[in-house]
Design a protein around this motif. Structure first.
Motif, PDB file in Angstrom:
ATOM      1  N   PRO A   1       2.671   7.633  -6.713  1.00 15.96           N
ATOM      2  CA  PRO A   1       2.089   8.833  -7.348  1.00 15.96           C
ATOM      3  C   PRO A   1       3.274   9.879  -7.304  1.00 15.96           C
ATOM      4  O   PRO A   1       3.008  10.707  -8.365  1.00 15.96           O
ATOM      5  CB  PRO A   1       0.969   9.108  -6.361  1.00 15.96           C
ATOM      6  CG  PRO A   1       0.723   8.095  -5.630  1.00 15.96           C
ATOM      7  CD  PRO A   1       2.191   7.066  -5.401  1.00 15.96           C
ATOM      8  N   ASN A   2       3.946   9.990  -6.421  1.00 15.18           N
ATOM      9  CA  ASN A   2       5.126  10.874  -6.252  1.00 15.18           C
ATOM     10  C   ASN A   2       6.012  10.886  -7.325  1.00 15.18           C
ATOM     11  O   ASN A   2       6.571  11.804  -7.823  1.00 15.18           O
ATOM     12  CB  ASN A   2       5.866  11.139  -5.161  1.00 15.18           C
ATOM     13  CG  ASN A   2       4.829  11.772  -4.003  1.00 15.18           C
ATOM     14  OD1 ASN A   2       4.534  12.983  -4.233  1.00 15.18           O
ATOM     15  ND2 ASN A   2       4.403  11.336  -2.994  1.00 15.18           N
TER      16      ASN A   2
ATOM     17  N   PHE B   1       1.711  14.622  -2.731  1.00 10.83           N
ATOM     18  CA  PHE B   1       0.698  14.410  -4.011  1.00 10.83           C
ATOM     19  C   PHE B   1      -0.707  14.638  -3.408  1.00 10.83           C
ATOM     20  O   PHE B   1      -1.634  15.049  -4.372  1.00 10.83           O
ATOM     21  CB  PHE B   1       0.944  12.976  -4.299  1.00 10.83           C
ATOM     22  CG  PHE B   1       0.031  12.621  -5.386  1.00 10.83           C
ATOM     23  CD1 PHE B   1       0.592  12.645  -6.592  1.00 10.83           C
ATOM     24  CD2 PHE B   1      -1.026  11.563  -5.374  1.00 10.83           C
ATOM     25  CE1 PHE B   1      -0.366  12.453  -7.697  1.00 10.83           C
ATOM     26  CE2 PHE B   1      -1.801  11.494  -6.157  1.00 10.83           C
ATOM     27  CZ  PHE B   1      -1.317  11.534  -7.776  1.00 10.83           C
ATOM     28  N   TYR B   2      -1.009  14.481  -2.323  1.00 10.10           N
ATOM     29  CA  TYR B   2      -2.421  14.574  -1.906  1.00 10.10           C
ATOM     30  C   TYR B   2      -2.742  15.872  -1.231  1.00 10.10           C
ATOM     31  O   TYR B   2      -1.647  16.404  -0.654  1.00 10.10           O
ATOM     32  CB  TYR B   2      -2.848  13.528  -0.835  1.00 10.10           C
ATOM     33  CG  TYR B   2      -2.575  12.012  -1.512  1.00 10.10           C
ATOM     34  CD1 TYR B   2      -3.620  11.398  -2.355  1.00 10.10           C
ATOM     35  CD2 TYR B   2      -1.439  11.290  -1.043  1.00 10.10           C
ATOM     36  CE1 TYR B   2      -3.663  10.344  -2.899  1.00 10.10           C
ATOM     37  CE2 TYR B   2      -1.418   9.979  -1.568  1.00 10.10           C
ATOM     38  CZ  TYR B   2      -2.432   9.525  -2.482  1.00 10.10           C
ATOM     39  OH  TYR B   2      -2.185   8.080  -3.172  1.00 10.10           O
TER      40      TYR B   2
ATOM     41  N   ARG C   1       0.299   3.535  -2.929  1.00  5.69           N
ATOM     42  CA  ARG C   1      -0.554   4.880  -2.622  1.00  5.69           C
ATOM     43  C   ARG C   1       0.432   6.090  -2.227  1.00  5.69           C
ATOM     44  O   ARG C   1      -0.078   7.246  -2.304  1.00  5.69           O
ATOM     45  CB  ARG C   1      -1.430   4.660  -1.566  1.00  5.69           C
ATOM     46  CG  ARG C   1      -2.485   3.646  -2.312  1.00  5.69           C
ATOM     47  CD  ARG C   1      -3.804   3.506  -1.632  1.00  5.69           C
ATOM     48  NE  ARG C   1      -4.412   5.057  -1.447  1.00  5.69           N
ATOM     49  CZ  ARG C   1      -5.266   5.667  -0.895  1.00  5.69           C
ATOM     50  NH1 ARG C   1      -6.034   4.962  -0.089  1.00  5.69           N
ATOM     51  NH2 ARG C   1      -5.684   6.854  -1.054  1.00  5.69           N
ATOM     52  N   GLU C   2       1.595   5.753  -1.584  1.00  5.31           N
ATOM     53  CA  GLU C   2       2.238   7.158  -1.146  1.00  5.31           C
ATOM     54  C   GLU C   2       3.385   7.191  -1.975  1.00  5.31           C
ATOM     55  O   GLU C   2       3.671   8.381  -2.472  1.00  5.31           O
ATOM     56  CB  GLU C   2       2.732   6.603   0.128  1.00  5.31           C
ATOM     57  CG  GLU C   2       1.759   6.050   1.407  1.00  5.31           C
ATOM     58  CD  GLU C   2       0.927   7.495   1.691  1.00  5.31           C
ATOM     59  OE1 GLU C   2       1.531   8.575   1.872  1.00  5.31           O
ATOM     60  OE2 GLU C   2      -0.315   7.305   2.036  1.00  5.31           O
ATOM     61  N   LEU C   3       4.340   6.292  -2.485  1.00  7.54           N
ATOM     62  CA  LEU C   3       5.487   6.462  -3.366  1.00  7.54           C
ATOM     63  C   LEU C   3       5.256   6.659  -4.594  1.00  7.54           C
ATOM     64  O   LEU C   3       5.792   7.631  -5.490  1.00  7.54           O
ATOM     65  CB  LEU C   3       6.475   5.289  -2.843  1.00  7.54           C
ATOM     66  CG  LEU C   3       6.794   5.129  -1.563  1.00  7.54           C
ATOM     67  CD1 LEU C   3       7.959   3.862  -1.419  1.00  7.54           C
ATOM     68  CD2 LEU C   3       7.501   6.368  -0.859  1.00  7.54           C
TER      69      LEU C   3
ATOM     70  N   ASN D   1       2.128  13.673   2.528  1.00  2.40           N
ATOM     71  CA  ASN D   1       2.552  13.320   0.996  1.00  2.40           C
ATOM     72  C   ASN D   1       2.053  14.535   0.282  1.00  2.40           C
ATOM     73  O   ASN D   1       0.921  14.798   0.168  1.00  2.40           O
ATOM     74  CB  ASN D   1       1.762  11.968   0.851  1.00  2.40           C
ATOM     75  CG  ASN D   1       2.204  11.468  -0.531  1.00  2.40           C
ATOM     76  OD1 ASN D   1       2.740  12.340  -1.210  1.00  2.40           O
ATOM     77  ND2 ASN D   1       2.202  10.232  -0.713  1.00  2.40           N
TER      78      ASN D   1
ATOM     79  N   HIS E   1      -6.119  13.393   2.769  1.00  4.65           N
ATOM     80  CA  HIS E   1      -5.389  12.054   2.729  1.00  4.65           C
ATOM     81  C   HIS E   1      -5.058  11.531   4.080  1.00  4.65           C
ATOM     82  O   HIS E   1      -5.138  10.346   4.411  1.00  4.65           O
ATOM     83  CB  HIS E   1      -4.255  11.876   1.778  1.00  4.65           C
ATOM     84  CG  HIS E   1      -3.580  10.676   1.512  1.00  4.65           C
ATOM     85  ND1 HIS E   1      -4.063   9.750   1.028  1.00  4.65           N
ATOM     86  CD2 HIS E   1      -2.383  10.419   2.003  1.00  4.65           C
ATOM     87  CE1 HIS E   1      -3.252   8.489   0.962  1.00  4.65           C
ATOM     88  NE2 HIS E   1      -2.119   9.111   1.672  1.00  4.65           N
TER      89      HIS E   1
ATOM     90  N   GLN F   1       0.843  -1.392  -0.013  1.00  3.96           N
ATOM     91  CA  GLN F   1       0.023   0.089  -0.034  1.00  3.96           C
ATOM     92  C   GLN F   1       0.936   1.229   0.103  1.00  3.96           C
ATOM     93  O   GLN F   1       0.640   2.154  -0.636  1.00  3.96           O
ATOM     94  CB  GLN F   1      -0.969  -0.186   1.393  1.00  3.96           C
ATOM     95  CG  GLN F   1      -2.220  -0.587   1.071  1.00  3.96           C
ATOM     96  CD  GLN F   1      -3.066  -0.413   2.316  1.00  3.96           C
ATOM     97  OE1 GLN F   1      -2.484  -0.775   3.540  1.00  3.96           O
ATOM     98  NE2 GLN F   1      -4.339   0.002   2.246  1.00  3.96           N
TER      99      GLN F   1
END
Lengths: 306, 351, 339
Positions: A214-215, B104-105, A210-212, B102, B109, A206
């Motif tokens: 997308p960046n 990105f969000y 979801r965290e790494l 993060n 989030h 996850q």
């Protein structure tokens, strides 16, 4: 503890897709401030349009040998001239663009795909797995790539197809993405938000997705463009040496035939000019797109637009 | 005595190997129960081991020796279900109120993720109601916060959102690692106040890790002073700060610049910390090389914790006082706390 | 005490209506917006403010080290009647270090990791001498220079052997001392120190500030200390200027400001200082700092000010001397101006 309903905010926004949609919607603004990306995209789209819409306008059957008068310089009838086997250069280019881009896309996607998987596994898990992945990539990087490709391509028996040449190129296209993505993941893994994600009960996969991930999307985008470019270059190199698909008029094979028939010595400059010109435009556009995406990926630039 | 919520038993953490090895935390024992919500501050300079302690308690790193136990079970041996409970019940607030987001969000989030992962809400509307309530509790207006990106908010707002996030999980204990050190002075008070609200209204205990004794004094009941991985002094916060007994605690408190013109802050000459490695550190008292009261015995063996009037002090100056044996401590410090402060935190300190 | 000197005494450094702007794609940020103050000979002056108040930008502006997209958009920086803001860059280069030295924020982490301490100090000295002497040959022998390095190290409380060490072999406090040694290598008359102890523990912080004070006394220099810690200001500086939103809210002698702050922002900063003598009480400031791109109208502090009244959103207050040596920029004191 009552929350006043008067301050109703819009619905919670917390999905990768919402964010991507927002970013894409804001892309118009990005493009205006990112002339590199814009110009690169325009050039690439123009080339692809020539390759895909061209067959509707011109007769690509003239890309077969003996279909036109050989060795004609550019004229109104043959805009890019004709070559010694009796093929029309414009038709050759129109047929060649999709084939060459196809090789690049297949090889680039496979190389980057393998590189992404290995890079994330190595960078996130660390330990012995990481050591093995890193060593393998490093060792393979020291091997002179073209030499291996020549050996592999030369040992293929029978006719070489476009897909085969793509796979041969892909076999050596994964190390560089592996290494760069691994180092990106290594640095992202230390960010405080990863610890926060653990506290939020997220599992390893996850956190990766979801965290790494997308960046890294803009970075992966730029890497993909770079990988496609490298793959096309490697494929053209092989083809120019005569190791490409003999039955398909890719841009590299056109150059091979130009060498084979001593086009330069015989003053048939248009035989060279057409494929080389298209390749140059292709590379410049890929370079501009990669540079533009890089700018997009740069967090400093992204923060400036608060 | 009931099983403590979180317990450190003779925990030592060594980083590196051989020559370059550094002992970040040395034989540290500590327990926090759940019968009364308390705030324990752990204060020390850089290299005191306070951040290592935080990471050990959160299970981010494992001890080199000793055990960290959650409800009696070593963190390394928790079952899947226990681990899940541990994650929910022991939460954290970190120092950097930007890095925990993060980029990105949107900030949403950070708040929706724990609800999803721990299945705290049955519907999206329910999740939203919980989030709005938590934000309101820490003094934020949900309408001004939700849907924003972290860089659009101030440091104080961002840090309060992380407190709201912790609150959503209804934890029993929050490890707050320097929560105000990167926030401007004018916004600090709102954050400290939010921590107190969580402590008083929701019965959540805190380990408040800080280098700043003034904020420790403001919000904590108990105070543990660490020096190079060892407990120098521990006791009720007000007692330790007003009547410091360990020479190191005394130095630390005198070094804080205050607006008091009579402090003579610029005049007093202080011995430099023994630069470089110090052989005495791991056999004698780690403070011996800088201590104005140093005695030969300080170099030879690490002093035990002595129970003086009002605090536990690891210093031979108090060798007339009884030493504290492990096991006695809950009672001892509990009694000290009862005498000096509002709470009755059950806390165990041993070294 | 140097604060006894009056405003008319010969000023070492006079800053008049300094403006620094940053041109961003989203608009102009006025990081420093019309700041005036005087640094008197031999005094310790403090600029205190929170993040974004413009205090560090002032330090860079005085050194003429503002980088694009920022620029000095107006005002004068008078060093003994010479306007540094108008000086050509090559002339400015001979002012830096020799007359004004800066210990930048995080200086101790910007030491060159692969160079011995000795070489870093010598490089600073030589670079400047080349600048000043032009084509003339370096006037100093190697032995002279090494002796000078040893003196400098000893003057900041380090042993001379430290000259042979590399930065990673030094503690944070020692590195910061090396940075002070580099800054004073050319005996400047003004030392600007930007948060010199922000990454250091309190015990080391005190040692560093004591060193800085001793060095200043020996050189007879004045010090401009930039920071966010009111307690540190109280203990170190003679006079303090409080910054908010790129402007000076208040200037005055430190003791007087702590005894009786005039500007509501200063009052808030001081009453929120934790004290071991008082019982716990949180002094909160309402609201959030404004966006630098979109400052409020009138007084920039008015949206958060507990004492704001009619003129505050309408008119920008001016920094005025409301009592001897007490300057305040607040409409509360509009009537109190001494004529």
């Amino acid at each position: 503890m009552g929350v006043t309903t008067g301050t109703m905010a819009p619905a919670l926004r917390d999905s990768v897709f919402t964010e991507l949609r927002t970013r894409v919607r804001g892309a118009g603004g990005h493009l205006r401030r990112n002339p590199k990306l814009l110009l690169g995209l325009v050039m690439l789209i123009a080339l692809l349009a020539l390759g895909t819409l061209g067959p509707l306008v011109i007769d690509t059957d003239t890309a077969r040998p003996m279909s036109v008068i050989p060795d004609q310089p550019p004229s109104r009838e043959h805009l890019f001239g004709t070559e010694s086997q009796g093929r029309d250069m414009l038709a050759l280019v129109v047929r060649g663009i999709p084939l060459t881009v196809e090789i690049g896309l297949i090889a680039g996607a496979i190389g980057l795909g393998i590189g992404t998987v290995l890079g994330f596994i190595g960078g996130y898990t660390g330990g012995i797995v990481d050591t093995i992945i890193r060593s393998a990539a490093d060792i393979m990087l020291t091997v002179p790539g073209l030499l291996v490709l020549i050996v592999v391509a030369a040992s293929i028996e029978g006719l070489v197809s476009v897909e085969m040449i793509a796979l041969v190129v892909a076999s050596l296209a994964w190390m560089f993405p592996t290494r760069t993505i691994r180092s990106q993941v290594l640095s992202l893994r230390e960010r405080p938000y990863v610890e926060m994600a653990k506290l939020n009960g997220m599992s390893g996969p996850q956190i990766i997705f979801r965290e790494l991930m997308p960046n890294l999307l803009p970075y992966l985008g730029a890497s993909f463009v770079g990988a496609v470019g490298s793959a096309i270059l490697a494929a053209i190199g092989l083809e120019a040496l005569g190791l490409g698909p003999q039955n398909e008029p890719t841009l590299g094979m056109t150059i091979y035939w130009a060498i084979f028939y001593s086009a330069l010595l015989r003053g048939l400059w248009w035989w060279w000019a057409a494929p080389v010109g298209v390749i140059v435009i292709l590379f410049v556009s890929l370079f501009l797109i990669a540079a533009g995406l890089d700018e997009l990926a740069n967090p400093r630039l992204r923060r400036a637009e608060s | 005595m009931t099983t403590p919520l979180l317990e450190l038993k003779h925990v030592t953490k060594v980083f590196g190997h051989g020559e370059g090895a550094t002992v970040a935390l040395s034989d540290f024992s500590f327990a926090i129960g759940e019968d009364a919500a308390t705030i324990v501050a752990v204060a020390g300079e850089s290299g005191s081991g306070k951040s290592t302690l935080a990471r050990l308690m959160l299970g981010f790193i494992s001890p080199s020796a000793g055990e960290v136990r959650y409800r009696g079970t070593d963190l390394r041996r928790l079952s899947r279900a226990e681990r899940r409970n541990f994650r929910r019940e022991i939460q954290a607030i970190f120092q950097d109120p930007f890095g925990v987001y993060n980029p990105f969000y949107r900030v949403d989030h950070l708040l929706t993720t724990p609800i999803k992962n721990f299945k705290l809400a049955s519907s999206r509307a329910e999740a939203r109601r919980q989030i709005e309530t938590a934000l309101a509790t820490v003094g934020l207006n949900p309408g001004e916060i939700l849907g924003r990106y972290p860089h659009q908010l101030s440091g104080g707002q961002r840090q309060r959102i992380t407190i709201a996030r912790a609150l959503l999980l209804r934890p029993r204990l929050i490890i707050a690692d320097e929560p105000v050190s990167m926030v401007d002075a004018s916004l600090r008070a709102t954050i400290l106040e939010s921590l107190l609200t969580l402590n008083r209204e929701f019965g959540i205990s805190f380990i408040y890790i800080t280098h700043d004794l003034t904020t420790a004094y403001q919000i904590s009941e108990q105070l543990i002073i660490l020096y190079r991985g060892v407990v120098a002094e521990a006791g009720p916060a007000k007692q330790v700060i007003r009547h410091p007994q360990h020479p190191y605690t005394q130095l630390l408190i005198r070094s804080i610049p205050t607006p008091d013109p009579g402090q003579r802050w610029m005049e007093e000459v202080v011995a430099s910390s023994g630069e470089g490695t110090d052989a005495a550190v791991w056999q004698g008292c780690p403070f011996a090389s800088r201590c104005p009261h140093v005695m030969p015995m300080c170099q030879e063996e690490r002093p035990p914790l002595y129970l003086t009037e009002g605090a536990a002090v690891s210093c031979y100056l108090y060798r007339e006082s009884p030493t504290i044996e492990e096991g006695d401590l809950t009672v001892t410090l509990g009694a000290l706390a009862g005498a000096g402060s509002r709470g009755n935190g059950s806390i165990t300190v041993g070294s | 005490m140097t604060t006894a000197t009056t405003q008319t005494a010969a000023a070492t450094l006079r800053v008049e209506d300094l403006r620094v702007q940053f041109h961003t794609p989203r608009g102009v940020v006025r990081a420093v917006d019309g700041v005036s103050f005087t640094l008197r000979p031999g005094e310790r002056f403090g600029l205190v403010g929170e993040s974004g108040s413009g205090k560090s930008t002032i330090a860079l502006a005085l050194m003429r080290l503002i980088k694009p997209p920022g620029r000095i958009a107006g005002g004068r920086i008078l060093l003994e009647d010479e306007d540094l803001a108008a000086l050509p860059e090559d002339a400015m280069r001979s002012v830096r270090m020799a007359r004004i030295a800066l210990i930048p924020q995080g200086a101790m982490n910007s030491l060159n990791p692969v160079m011995r301490v000795k070489q870093q100090i010598i490089d600073g000295i030589l670079a400047h001498e080349r600048e000043r002497s032009g084509s003339r040959n370096g006037s100093r022998s190697k032995r002279d220079l090494e002796e000078r390095v040893a003196e400098l190290l000893e003057s900041v409380g380090l042993r001379r052997e430290v000259a042979e060490r590399y930065p990673h072999e030094l503690s944070g406090g020692m590195k910061q001392r090396v940075c002070i040694a580099i800054a004073i290598a050319l005996r400047p008359s003004i030392i600007i120190a930007d948060e010199p102890t922000s990454a250091l523990d309190v015990v080391v912080q005190r040692q560093i500030m004591q060193t800085l004070g001793a060095v200043q006394a020996r050189l007879g220099a004045s010090v401009l200390l930039i920071g966010h810690d009111m307690g540190l200001m109280a203990q170190f500086v003679d006079r303090v200027g409080v910054m908010y939103g790129g402007k000076l809210a208040e200037i005055g002698p430190t003791r007087e400001i702590f005894a009786e702050p005039l500007h509501p922002y200063t009052q808030m900063l001081i009453s929120s200082l934790p004290s071991f003598d008082r019982e716990t009480s949180f002094v909160k400031l309402a609201g959030q700092p404004h966006s630098p791109l979109n400052p409020p109208s009138g007084c920039v502090f008015h949206p958060r000010c507990p004492r704001a009244f009619e003129p505050c959103p309408a008119r920008v207050p001016v920094l005025r001397e409301v009592r001897p040596d007490r300057f305040v920029s607040c409409h509360l004191y509009d009537g109190a101006v001494e004529s």
